[in-house]
Design an enzyme around this catalytic site. Structure first.
Site, PDB file in Angstrom:
ATOM      1  N   TRP A 197       0.813  -1.229   0.000  1.00 46.53           N
ATOM      2  CA  TRP A 197       0.000   0.000   0.000  1.00 46.53           C
ATOM      3  C   TRP A 197       0.841   1.270   0.000  1.00 46.53           C
ATOM      4  O   TRP A 197       0.295   2.348  -0.227  1.00 46.53           O
ATOM      5  CB  TRP A 197      -0.921   0.002   1.230  1.00 46.53           C
ATOM      6  CG  TRP A 197      -0.189  -0.294   2.506  1.00 46.53           C
ATOM      7  CD1 TRP A 197      -0.093  -1.513   3.125  1.00 46.53           C
ATOM      8  CD2 TRP A 197       0.582   0.606   3.304  1.00 46.53           C
ATOM      9  NE1 TRP A 197       0.690  -1.421   4.248  1.00 46.53           N
ATOM     10  CE2 TRP A 197       1.120  -0.127   4.387  1.00 46.53           C
ATOM     11  CE3 TRP A 197       0.879   1.976   3.224  1.00 46.53           C
ATOM     12  CZ2 TRP A 197       1.939   0.453   5.372  1.00 46.53           C
ATOM     13  CZ3 TRP A 197       1.681   2.542   4.198  1.00 46.53           C
ATOM     14  CH2 TRP A 197       2.206   1.792   5.254  1.00 46.53           C
ATOM     15  N   LYS A 221      -2.213  -8.358  -7.819  1.00 45.66           N
ATOM     16  CA  LYS A 221      -2.996  -8.299  -6.591  1.00 45.66           C
ATOM     17  C   LYS A 221      -2.496  -7.129  -5.756  1.00 45.66           C
ATOM     18  O   LYS A 221      -1.483  -7.201  -5.092  1.00 45.66           O
ATOM     19  CB  LYS A 221      -2.888  -9.590  -5.762  1.00 45.66           C
ATOM     20  CG  LYS A 221      -4.014  -9.650  -4.744  1.00 45.66           C
ATOM     21  CD  LYS A 221      -3.648 -10.261  -3.418  1.00 45.66           C
ATOM     22  CE  LYS A 221      -2.918  -9.364  -2.476  1.00 45.66           C
ATOM     23  NZ  LYS A 221      -3.657  -8.216  -1.926  1.00 45.66           N
ATOM     24  N   GLU A 224      -5.158  -4.456  -0.336  1.00 42.71           N
ATOM     25  CA  GLU A 224      -6.576  -4.139  -0.109  1.00 42.71           C
ATOM     26  C   GLU A 224      -6.741  -2.744   0.480  1.00 42.71           C
ATOM     27  O   GLU A 224      -7.815  -2.164   0.430  1.00 42.71           O
ATOM     28  CB  GLU A 224      -7.210  -5.176   0.833  1.00 42.71           C
ATOM     29  CG  GLU A 224      -7.532  -6.500   0.159  1.00 42.71           C
ATOM     30  CD  GLU A 224      -6.309  -7.231  -0.373  1.00 42.71           C
ATOM     31  OE1 GLU A 224      -5.263  -7.247   0.320  1.00 42.71           O
ATOM     32  OE2 GLU A 224      -6.380  -7.766  -1.498  1.00 42.71           O
ATOM     33  N   ALA A 277       7.692 -11.536   6.336  1.00 39.92           N
ATOM     34  CA  ALA A 277       6.949 -12.738   6.733  1.00 39.92           C
ATOM     35  C   ALA A 277       6.136 -13.280   5.559  1.00 39.92           C
ATOM     36  O   ALA A 277       6.182 -14.493   5.264  1.00 39.92           O
ATOM     37  CB  ALA A 277       6.039 -12.412   7.911  1.00 39.92           C
ATOM     38  N   GLY A 279       6.612 -12.602   2.390  1.00 44.28           N
ATOM     39  CA  GLY A 279       7.572 -12.968   1.342  1.00 44.28           C
ATOM     40  C   GLY A 279       8.111 -14.385   1.541  1.00 44.28           C
ATOM     41  O   GLY A 279       8.234 -15.165   0.583  1.00 44.28           O
ATOM     42  N   GLU A 296      10.862  -8.166  -2.803  1.00 46.87           N
ATOM     43  CA  GLU A 296      11.362  -6.915  -2.225  1.00 46.87           C
ATOM     44  C   GLU A 296      10.764  -6.839  -0.836  1.00 46.87           C
ATOM     45  O   GLU A 296       9.586  -6.512  -0.680  1.00 46.87           O
ATOM     46  CB  GLU A 296      10.888  -5.706  -3.047  1.00 46.87           C
ATOM     47  CG  GLU A 296      11.341  -5.690  -4.484  1.00 46.87           C
ATOM     48  CD  GLU A 296      12.828  -5.437  -4.630  1.00 46.87           C
ATOM     49  OE1 GLU A 296      13.509  -5.129  -3.640  1.00 46.87           O
ATOM     50  OE2 GLU A 296      13.307  -5.571  -5.774  1.00 46.87           O
ATOM     51  N   ARG A 324      10.188  10.633   4.349  1.00 44.31           N
ATOM     52  CA  ARG A 324       9.375  10.472   3.138  1.00 44.31           C
ATOM     53  C   ARG A 324       8.203   9.537   3.434  1.00 44.31           C
ATOM     54  O   ARG A 324       8.366   8.529   4.136  1.00 44.31           O
ATOM     55  CB  ARG A 324      10.231   9.876   2.022  1.00 44.31           C
ATOM     56  CG  ARG A 324       9.523   9.802   0.691  1.00 44.31           C
ATOM     57  CD  ARG A 324      10.521   9.718  -0.438  1.00 44.31           C
ATOM     58  NE  ARG A 324      11.206   8.452  -0.438  1.00 44.31           N
ATOM     59  CZ  ARG A 324      11.155   7.569  -1.433  1.00 44.31           C
ATOM     60  NH1 ARG A 324      10.424   7.814  -2.496  1.00 44.31           N
ATOM     61  NH2 ARG A 324      11.826   6.453  -1.388  1.00 44.31           N
ATOM     62  N   CYS A 330      10.253   1.049   2.709  1.00 48.89           N
ATOM     63  CA  CYS A 330      11.192   0.014   3.157  1.00 48.89           C
ATOM     64  C   CYS A 330      12.636   0.495   3.052  1.00 48.89           C
ATOM     65  O   CYS A 330      13.541  -0.175   3.532  1.00 48.89           O
ATOM     66  CB  CYS A 330      10.978  -1.266   2.375  1.00 48.89           C
ATOM     67  SG  CYS A 330      10.900  -0.965   0.620  1.00 48.89           S
ATOM     68  N   GLU A 427      11.398  -2.663  11.536  1.00 49.51           N
ATOM     69  CA  GLU A 427      11.087  -1.398  10.863  1.00 49.51           C
ATOM     70  C   GLU A 427      10.008  -0.671  11.650  1.00 49.51           C
ATOM     71  O   GLU A 427       8.932  -1.226  11.873  1.00 49.51           O
ATOM     72  CB  GLU A 427      10.532  -1.679   9.470  1.00 49.51           C
ATOM     73  CG  GLU A 427      11.581  -1.996   8.441  1.00 49.51           C
ATOM     74  CD  GLU A 427      10.918  -2.268   7.105  1.00 49.51           C
ATOM     75  OE1 GLU A 427      11.241  -1.571   6.149  1.00 49.51           O
ATOM     76  OE2 GLU A 427      10.087  -3.183   7.028  1.00 49.51           O
TER      77      GLU A 427
HETATM   78  P1  ADP Z   1       2.212  -4.588   4.268  1.00 50.37           P
HETATM   79  O1  ADP Z   1       0.719  -4.665   4.380  1.00 50.37           O
HETATM   80  O2  ADP Z   1       2.847  -4.252   5.521  1.00 50.37           O
HETATM   81  O3  ADP Z   1       2.617  -3.833   3.088  1.00 50.37           O
HETATM   82  P2  ADP Z   1       2.098  -7.360   3.619  1.00 50.37           P
HETATM   83  O4  ADP Z   1       3.191  -8.302   3.320  1.00 50.37           O
HETATM   84  O5  ADP Z   1       1.123  -7.769   4.672  1.00 50.37           O
HETATM   85  O6  ADP Z   1       2.798  -6.008   3.976  1.00 50.37           O
HETATM   86  O7  ADP Z   1       1.272  -7.030   2.320  1.00 50.37           O
HETATM   87  C1  ADP Z   1       1.860  -6.834   1.053  1.00 50.37           C
HETATM   88  C2  ADP Z   1       0.941  -7.464   0.034  1.00 50.37           C
HETATM   89  O8  ADP Z   1       0.880  -8.861   0.294  1.00 50.37           O
HETATM   90  C3  ADP Z   1      -0.501  -6.955   0.101  1.00 50.37           C
HETATM   91  O9  ADP Z   1      -1.029  -6.908  -1.198  1.00 50.37           O
HETATM   92  C4  ADP Z   1      -1.170  -8.035   0.910  1.00 50.37           C
HETATM   93  O10 ADP Z   1      -2.572  -8.118   0.686  1.00 50.37           O
HETATM   94  C5  ADP Z   1      -0.466  -9.266   0.378  1.00 50.37           C
HETATM   95  N1  ADP Z   1      -0.570 -10.456   1.227  1.00 50.37           N
HETATM   96  C6  ADP Z   1      -0.676 -10.529   2.562  1.00 50.37           C
HETATM   97  N2  ADP Z   1      -0.753 -11.818   2.953  1.00 50.37           N
HETATM   98  C7  ADP Z   1      -0.680 -12.577   1.829  1.00 50.37           C
HETATM   99  C8  ADP Z   1      -0.699 -13.985   1.551  1.00 50.37           C
HETATM  100  N3  ADP Z   1      -0.797 -14.881   2.512  1.00 50.37           N
HETATM  101  N4  ADP Z   1      -0.588 -14.368   0.253  1.00 50.37           N
HETATM  102  C9  ADP Z   1      -0.483 -13.481  -0.733  1.00 50.37           C
HETATM  103  N5  ADP Z   1      -0.463 -12.150  -0.531  1.00 50.37           N
HETATM  104  C10 ADP Z   1      -0.555 -11.698   0.721  1.00 50.37           C
END
Ligand code: ADP
Length: 525
Positions: A197, A221, A224, A277, A279, A296, A324, A330, A427
């Protein structure tokens, strides 16, 4: 990257259309949208790229079960829109569309693909202000910064349009007289692109630009929290003539969408920006079908100020790197290491600069610090700060929620940090500058490298020998020397250690979406 925010978004049955009074009056800590934000919302609604459905095979579609998810303005909590809340079935259909589209898109000439990308770039730039407003509305960053993100994001499309024409193969001198050996570079296939986001546009274009340039098709994707910018970008891609199925967007149930992408044998590559996590989960999940993976992930950037630094340059660079996007990137400096001899002078100059940072709604004039993305983000900042203070850190400036309330946090400086505090290990992802005192160059390098992360690092020094020495010694993918803003489409962005795999942007970023094929031709004499 970033904090682990619980998936705040909950699918609901579809509500009336976006920006309706009904949506505006959703509860949840909300305030009325400011007049400015209301105007923006109305303008965007009539702009033609304010989309709330997913994009599958060139068609805008609701979630199959009719569910929706709220998108909130982080500055007010107000519901901006209800977007389709999708899951496994929609993702599988998006994958099928991308797979079908790959057959023709990969056969387009490089020049044809380049033209589409260039047109997409032009449309994004032509709508720069409105897209910036959309980013501010759903992500919160100040409008000027948001418009900056649009230009930055668009630059990846322009660069990819150029690079599309430079995917060269190789001819290898043959060890045998009757053989000819060569290497073809071909697109990997369907790509699943999962984005965060904090840069709702740029994290998409940085992946989708090179993917399309290489001849791949994508299922995006977006987060949200910020799907509207992604949907707007997809609409503009469609207007630019990118064929149906080449760019698909699904959002909603992240684990379901992620699992569908991982399980599919048709998806040949996952590119992800987000938390370490998630990733790691994706990397493990990709093993099942042995996909290519680019990640990343989180950083823990050190920013080292040596005694011999030009203090003005160091303050400017530290401010740019740390504050910023209200500290929500990150590559934001997460630990500011200051040498003994300059520590007090630097701390006081930084405090002078930071106390002038204007906090507020991103649409207000002169604001340079917007809200944090949500309540969970503010709570994380509070928790890490409390932990540091309980272990001896001192608050020099700020240190609490801003008078504006809600998701606003005061730009903060804390001193007397050590590398054992949580705030040095995780972070903070907020507007908190943490000062840590060191004596020698070796000590600074050892503290800087004492982390599992390895994305960006910064240091400030006027000593030429030292700049080479330290740049080489830092275990990071990106090093800013006397510079706090390092991201650009022409340079490789990415980390080492647990900050990720692969690089984005630049000529190197193309390789992430290409396979090498070795062709051996016999009987040639
Ligand atoms: P943050 O919200 O801190 O940026 P996240 O890793 O939770 O970091 O989210 C980064 C992206 O990964 C978002 O689009 C989130 O919806 C998606 N995401 C979170 N959990 C999963 C999952 N289990 N599988 C695939 N995508 C996910």
């Amino acid at each position: 990257m970033m904090m682990m925010i619980a998936q705040a978004s909950i699918c609901k049955t579809r509500l009336p259309s976006l920006l309706s009074t009904t949506c505006m009056l959703q509860p949840r800590l909300s305030r009325q949208l400011s007049t400015g934000a209301n105007d923006v919302a109305a303008r965007l609604n009539s702009s033609g790229f304010f989309r709330t459905q997913g994009l599958i095979g060139g068609k805008w579609v609701d979630a199959y079960a009719g569910k929706t998810i709220e998108v909130n303005n982080p500055a007010t909590g107000e519901v901006i829109a209800n977007v389709a809340c999708m899951g496994t079935r929609e993702t599988n259909d998006a994958i099928s569309s991308a797979y079908d589209a790959f057959k023709s898109w990969s056969k387009f000439t490089a020049a044809e693909r380049s033209k589409c990308l260039r047109k997409w770039y032009d449309l994004i730039m032509a709508n720069k202000e409105q897209l910036g407003e959309l980013i501010t509305l759903e992500q919160g960053k100040p409008l000027k910064e948001a418009i900056g993100e649009v230009s930055y994001g668009a630059s990846f499309l322009e660069f990819s349009a150029e690079e599309a024409k430079r995917v060269y193969g190789d001819i290898i001198p043959s060890p045998l007289a009757d053989r000819r050996l060569f290497v073809l570079k071909q697109p990997v296939g369907v790509v699943g692109a999962i984005t965060p986001w904090n840069f709702p546009l740029a994290m998409i274009t940085r992946k989708v630009g090179p993917a399309l340039a290489a001849g791949c098709t994508v299922v995006i994707k977006p987060s949200e929290f910020t799907p509207l910018t992604a949907l707007a970008a997809a609409e503009l891609a469609h207007q630019a003539g990118v064929p149906p199925g080449v760019v698909n967007v699904v959002m909603g149930n992240a684990p379901e969408i992620g699992d569908a992408l991982l399980a599919s044998t048709q998806v040949r590559k996952i590119t992800f920006t987000g938390s370490t996590a998630v990733g790691k989960k994706l990397m493990a999940g990709a093993a099942g079908t042995v996909k290519k993976v680019s990640l990343e992930l989180g950083g823990n950037a050190p920013c080292i100020i040596f005694d011999d630094a030009d203090i003005e340059v160091a303050i400017k660079g530290t401010l740019g790197s740390k504050f910023r996007n209200s500290g929500q990137t990150c590559v934001c400096a997460n630990r500011i290491l200051v040498q003994d001899g300059i520590y007090d002078k630097f701390a006081s100059a930084l405090a002078d600069a930071v106390k002038n940072l204007k906090v507020g709604d991103g649409f207000s004039e002169g604001v340079v610090q917007g809200p944090l993305i949500n309540e969970a983000a503010v709570q994380k900042v509070e928790t890490l700060l409390q932990d540091a203070v309980s272990k001896g850190a001192k608050v020099l400036l700020g240190g609490k929620r801003h008078d504006l309330g809600f998701t606003f946090y005061e730009p903060t400086i804390i001193s007397d940090i050590n590398n054992e505090m949580r705030i040095s290990r995780e972070e903070v992802f907020g507007p908190v500058a943490t000062l840590l005192r060191f004596k020698t160059e070796d000590e600074a390098i050892s503290i800087a490298n004492d982390t599992n992360a390895g994305l960006a690092a910064y240091f400030f020094s006027s000593n030429v020998q030292r700049t080479w020495r330290v740049a080489e010694a830092l275990e990071y993918g990106i090093v800013g020397v006397n510079e706090g803003l390092v991201s650009t489409e022409v340079a490789p962005f990415g980390g080492v250690k647990q900050s990720g795999l692969g690089r984005e942007g630049s000529k190197y970023g193309m390789d992430e979406f290409l396979e090498m094929k070795y062709v051996c031709m016999g009987n040639m004499s």
